[in-house]
Design a protein around this motif. Structure first.
Motif, PDB file in Angstrom:
ATOM      1  N   ASP A   9      42.101  44.823  37.828  1.00 39.32           N
ATOM      2  CA  ASP A   9      43.032  44.705  38.896  1.00 39.32           C
ATOM      3  C   ASP A   9      42.587  44.879  40.304  1.00 39.32           C
ATOM      4  OD1 ASP A   9      44.977  43.926  37.082  1.00 39.32           O
ATOM      5  OD2 ASP A   9      45.581  46.035  36.656  1.00 39.32           O
ATOM      6  N   ALA A  10      41.609  45.596  40.434  1.00 40.00           N
ATOM      7  CA  ALA A  10      40.897  45.973  41.826  1.00 40.00           C
ATOM      8  C   ALA A  10      40.091  44.732  42.316  1.00 40.00           C
ATOM      9  CB  ALA A  10      40.135  47.245  41.970  1.00 40.00           C
ATOM     10  N   MET A  11      39.283  44.123  41.180  1.00 44.91           N
ATOM     11  CA  MET A  11      38.756  42.799  41.507  1.00 44.91           C
ATOM     12  C   MET A  11      39.693  41.788  42.047  1.00 44.91           C
ATOM     13  SD  MET A  11      35.378  42.837  40.792  1.00 44.91           S
ATOM     14  CE  MET A  11      34.090  43.347  39.875  1.00 44.91           C
ATOM     15  N   ARG A  12      40.848  41.393  41.231  1.00 45.92           N
ATOM     16  CA  ARG A  12      41.497  40.450  41.681  1.00 45.92           C
ATOM     17  C   ARG A  12      42.262  40.819  43.068  1.00 45.92           C
ATOM     18  NH1 ARG A  12      43.835  36.644  38.552  1.00 45.92           N
ATOM     19  NH2 ARG A  12      43.360  37.814  36.647  1.00 45.92           N
ATOM     20  N   THR A  13      42.758  41.989  43.586  1.00 45.30           N
ATOM     21  CA  THR A  13      42.963  42.329  44.862  1.00 45.30           C
ATOM     22  C   THR A  13      41.783  41.774  45.869  1.00 45.30           C
ATOM     23  OG1 THR A  13      44.598  44.192  44.069  1.00 45.30           O
ATOM     24  CG2 THR A  13      43.975  44.191  46.327  1.00 45.30           C
ATOM     25  N   PHE A  14      40.727  42.267  45.731  1.00 44.07           N
ATOM     26  CA  PHE A  14      39.648  41.969  46.320  1.00 44.07           C
ATOM     27  C   PHE A  14      39.488  40.562  46.631  1.00 44.07           C
ATOM     28  CE2 PHE A  14      34.765  41.648  46.436  1.00 44.07           C
ATOM     29  CZ  PHE A  14      34.779  42.035  47.842  1.00 44.07           C
ATOM     30  N   CYS A  15      39.579  39.753  45.605  1.00 39.01           N
ATOM     31  CA  CYS A  15      39.467  38.391  45.636  1.00 39.01           C
ATOM     32  C   CYS A  15      40.636  37.675  46.272  1.00 39.01           C
ATOM     33  CB  CYS A  15      39.196  37.675  44.486  1.00 39.01           C
ATOM     34  SG  CYS A  15      37.764  37.962  43.472  1.00 39.01           S
ATOM     35  N   VAL A  16      41.892  38.010  45.934  1.00 42.42           N
ATOM     36  CA  VAL A  16      43.066  37.367  46.584  1.00 42.42           C
ATOM     37  C   VAL A  16      42.853  37.922  48.145  1.00 42.42           C
ATOM     38  CG1 VAL A  16      45.505  37.646  46.821  1.00 42.42           C
ATOM     39  CG2 VAL A  16      44.549  37.403  44.844  1.00 42.42           C
ATOM     40  N   GLY A  17      42.560  39.152  48.669  1.00 42.14           N
ATOM     41  CA  GLY A  17      42.431  39.361  50.035  1.00 42.14           C
ATOM     42  C   GLY A  17      41.356  38.614  50.637  1.00 42.14           C
ATOM     43  N   LEU A  41      40.923  49.045  46.895  1.00 43.23           N
ATOM     44  CA  LEU A  41      39.716  48.647  47.368  1.00 43.23           C
ATOM     45  C   LEU A  41      38.689  49.930  47.475  1.00 43.23           C
ATOM     46  CD1 LEU A  41      40.736  46.532  50.326  1.00 43.23           C
ATOM     47  CD2 LEU A  41      39.504  45.707  48.311  1.00 43.23           C
ATOM     48  N   LYS A  42      39.255  51.264  47.641  1.00 39.08           N
ATOM     49  CA  LYS A  42      38.319  52.420  47.559  1.00 39.08           C
ATOM     50  C   LYS A  42      37.975  52.500  46.305  1.00 39.08           C
ATOM     51  CE  LYS A  42      38.834  57.145  48.658  1.00 39.08           C
ATOM     52  NZ  LYS A  42      39.486  58.461  49.244  1.00 39.08           N
ATOM     53  N   LYS A  43      38.688  52.386  45.251  1.00 35.38           N
ATOM     54  CA  LYS A  43      38.157  52.434  43.717  1.00 35.38           C
ATOM     55  C   LYS A  43      37.219  51.305  43.570  1.00 35.38           C
ATOM     56  CE  LYS A  43      39.830  52.348  39.074  1.00 35.38           C
ATOM     57  NZ  LYS A  43      40.929  52.163  38.250  1.00 35.38           N
ATOM     58  N   LEU A  44      37.195  50.379  44.131  1.00 35.38           N
ATOM     59  CA  LEU A  44      36.005  49.241  43.783  1.00 35.38           C
ATOM     60  C   LEU A  44      34.593  49.743  44.524  1.00 35.38           C
ATOM     61  CD1 LEU A  44      36.053  46.671  42.282  1.00 35.38           C
ATOM     62  CD2 LEU A  44      36.612  45.495  44.292  1.00 35.38           C
ATOM     63  N   GLU A  45      34.953  50.207  45.636  1.00 33.15           N
ATOM     64  CA  GLU A  45      33.893  50.795  46.450  1.00 33.15           C
ATOM     65  C   GLU A  45      33.230  51.935  45.920  1.00 33.15           C
ATOM     66  OE1 GLU A  45      34.088  49.413  51.155  1.00 33.15           O
ATOM     67  OE2 GLU A  45      35.125  51.134  50.431  1.00 33.15           O
ATOM     68  N   GLU A  46      34.133  52.637  45.049  1.00 29.68           N
ATOM     69  CA  GLU A  46      33.542  54.081  44.314  1.00 29.68           C
ATOM     70  C   GLU A  46      32.557  53.484  42.979  1.00 29.68           C
ATOM     71  OE1 GLU A  46      36.867  56.232  43.528  1.00 29.68           O
ATOM     72  OE2 GLU A  46      36.927  57.292  45.572  1.00 29.68           O
ATOM     73  N   GLN A  47      33.358  52.362  42.480  1.00 28.79           N
ATOM     74  CA  GLN A  47      32.649  51.848  41.051  1.00 28.79           C
ATOM     75  C   GLN A  47      31.328  51.062  41.430  1.00 28.79           C
ATOM     76  OE1 GLN A  47      35.924  49.359  39.342  1.00 28.79           O
ATOM     77  NE2 GLN A  47      36.353  50.972  37.977  1.00 28.79           N
ATOM     78  N   ALA A  48      31.122  50.481  42.708  1.00 32.36           N
ATOM     79  CA  ALA A  48      30.122  49.796  43.195  1.00 32.36           C
ATOM     80  C   ALA A  48      29.198  50.632  43.576  1.00 32.36           C
ATOM     81  CB  ALA A  48      30.610  48.644  44.264  1.00 32.36           C
ATOM     82  N   GLY A  49      29.695  51.768  44.117  1.00 29.82           N
ATOM     83  CA  GLY A  49      28.523  52.704  44.887  1.00 29.82           C
ATOM     84  C   GLY A  49      28.008  52.626  46.209  1.00 29.82           C
ATOM     85  N   THR A  50      28.699  51.682  46.706  1.00 30.43           N
ATOM     86  CA  THR A  50      28.523  51.012  48.044  1.00 30.43           C
ATOM     87  C   THR A  50      29.634  50.615  48.611  1.00 30.43           C
ATOM     88  OG1 THR A  50      26.859  49.983  49.395  1.00 30.43           O
ATOM     89  CG2 THR A  50      27.627  48.936  47.508  1.00 30.43           C
TER      90      THR A  50
END
Length: 315
Positions: A9-17, A41-50
């Protein structure tokens, strides 16, 4: 090392944005609040570690890690959506006869129709690429179920306007334009054979501006028009859809040309009630084209392609 399962879901938000050029627009598209999008987006950055985006003036830009992640995110979502379509369409059977204007043939045939065929193996697609008049005639004769065509003012009983697209003056890339105004020469036009709605709109705009013109090359196919323009024979008027390499948008003020209007894009269907297979492809075409009409415009290339990952977006 513990592996991370990225949130789709976070990935989809990132791509659509990134596709819409704005996370605020992404929130509207996805039916979420802007605070929920920021949390994703914050969650995605936490998962990516950057960090995946950084501030740039009043907007945001992708970091190197964000650019890398965006490519993977698109692939993951494409596979996810294909799996969903396959499960939902496994039982669909039948035939869909689809007509496409030439501007959309290459990209939609390889992208949307390719995925549709893989996920609906029991549905037979018969695709015809032709000009507007041919498509509408075939639709009227019940030889087509669906037709994606430019709307030239001719309504059909069951049609839906998907949006509008700006007409553009298009010339050769890497070649200087002739200085027709300085030399007092007619503007050289490359066009489809008549009748052609875009040819008419171009010549009417030139006539209103008091500019002389002459048709230097005509072709029954879009490929012939693109080839003649790329060779430097003249300029043409189309939309950004389907533009090939060797072409570029010519800004009106750059070449002393008049501004051009926009043209509507319509999805026609032969019957009000569609078969399940036709209804599924109709929905996919409608949603895909609408989404891609909203993508940020680029100077060259097809507007059916995704924008570059380094584009600036607004939060």
């Amino acid at each position: 090392m513990r592996k991370v399962n990225f949130d789709l879901d976070a990935m989809r938000t990132f791509c659509v944005g990134m596709e819409l050029g704005s996370f605020a627009k992404a929130a509207d598209r996805l039916g979420r609040s802007t605070s929920a999008v920021s949390a994703q987006l914050k969650k995605l950055e936490e998962q990516a570690g950057t960090a995946i985006v950084r501030k740039s003036g009043r907007g945001l830009m992708l970091t190197d890690a964000g650019e890398l992640l965006l490519g993977y995110a698109r692939r993951m979502l494409e596979l996810n959506d294909e799996a969903w379509m396959a499960l939902g369409g496994a039982a669909l059977e039948g035939r869909v006869r689809l007509g496409l204007q030439e501007d959309f043939g290459e990209h939609l045939l390889s992208d949307v129709l390719g995925r549709f065929a893989r996920t609906h193996p029991s549905v037979r697609i018969e695709a015809q690429v032709a000009r507007n008049a041919v498509l509408l005639n075939q639709l009227q004769m019940a030889n087509l179920d669906l037709a994606l065509a430019w709307h030239a003012g001719t309504d059909t009983p069951h049609m839906e306007i998907l949006g509008t697209h700006a007409l553009q003056w298009i010339g050769p890339a890497g070649r200087p334009l002739p200085q027709w105004r300085e030399k007092r020469e007619p503007i050289p036009l490359v066009t489809f054979d008549a009748p052609c709605v875009m040819r008419t709109l171009a010549t009417e705009a030139l006539d209103r501006a008091g500019l002389a013109w002459r048709v230097v090359f005509t072709s029954p196919s879009l490929g012939g028009v693109w080839a003649a323009v790329a060779a430097g024979l003249g300029i043409t008027v189309r939309t950004r859809f389907g533009m090939t390499t060797g072409l570029r948008i010519v800004h009106a003020e750059e070449a002393g040309l008049p501004a051009l209007p926009s043209i509507e894009l319509a999805l026609h269907r032969a019957e009000e009630e569609l078969t399940p297979a036709c209804a599924r492809l109709h929905a996919i075409l409608r949603d895909t084209v609408r989404e891609r009409l909203e993508l940020p415009a680029r100077e060259s290339g097809s507007s059916l392609a995704a924008p570059p990952a380094s584009c600036r977006i607004r939060a």
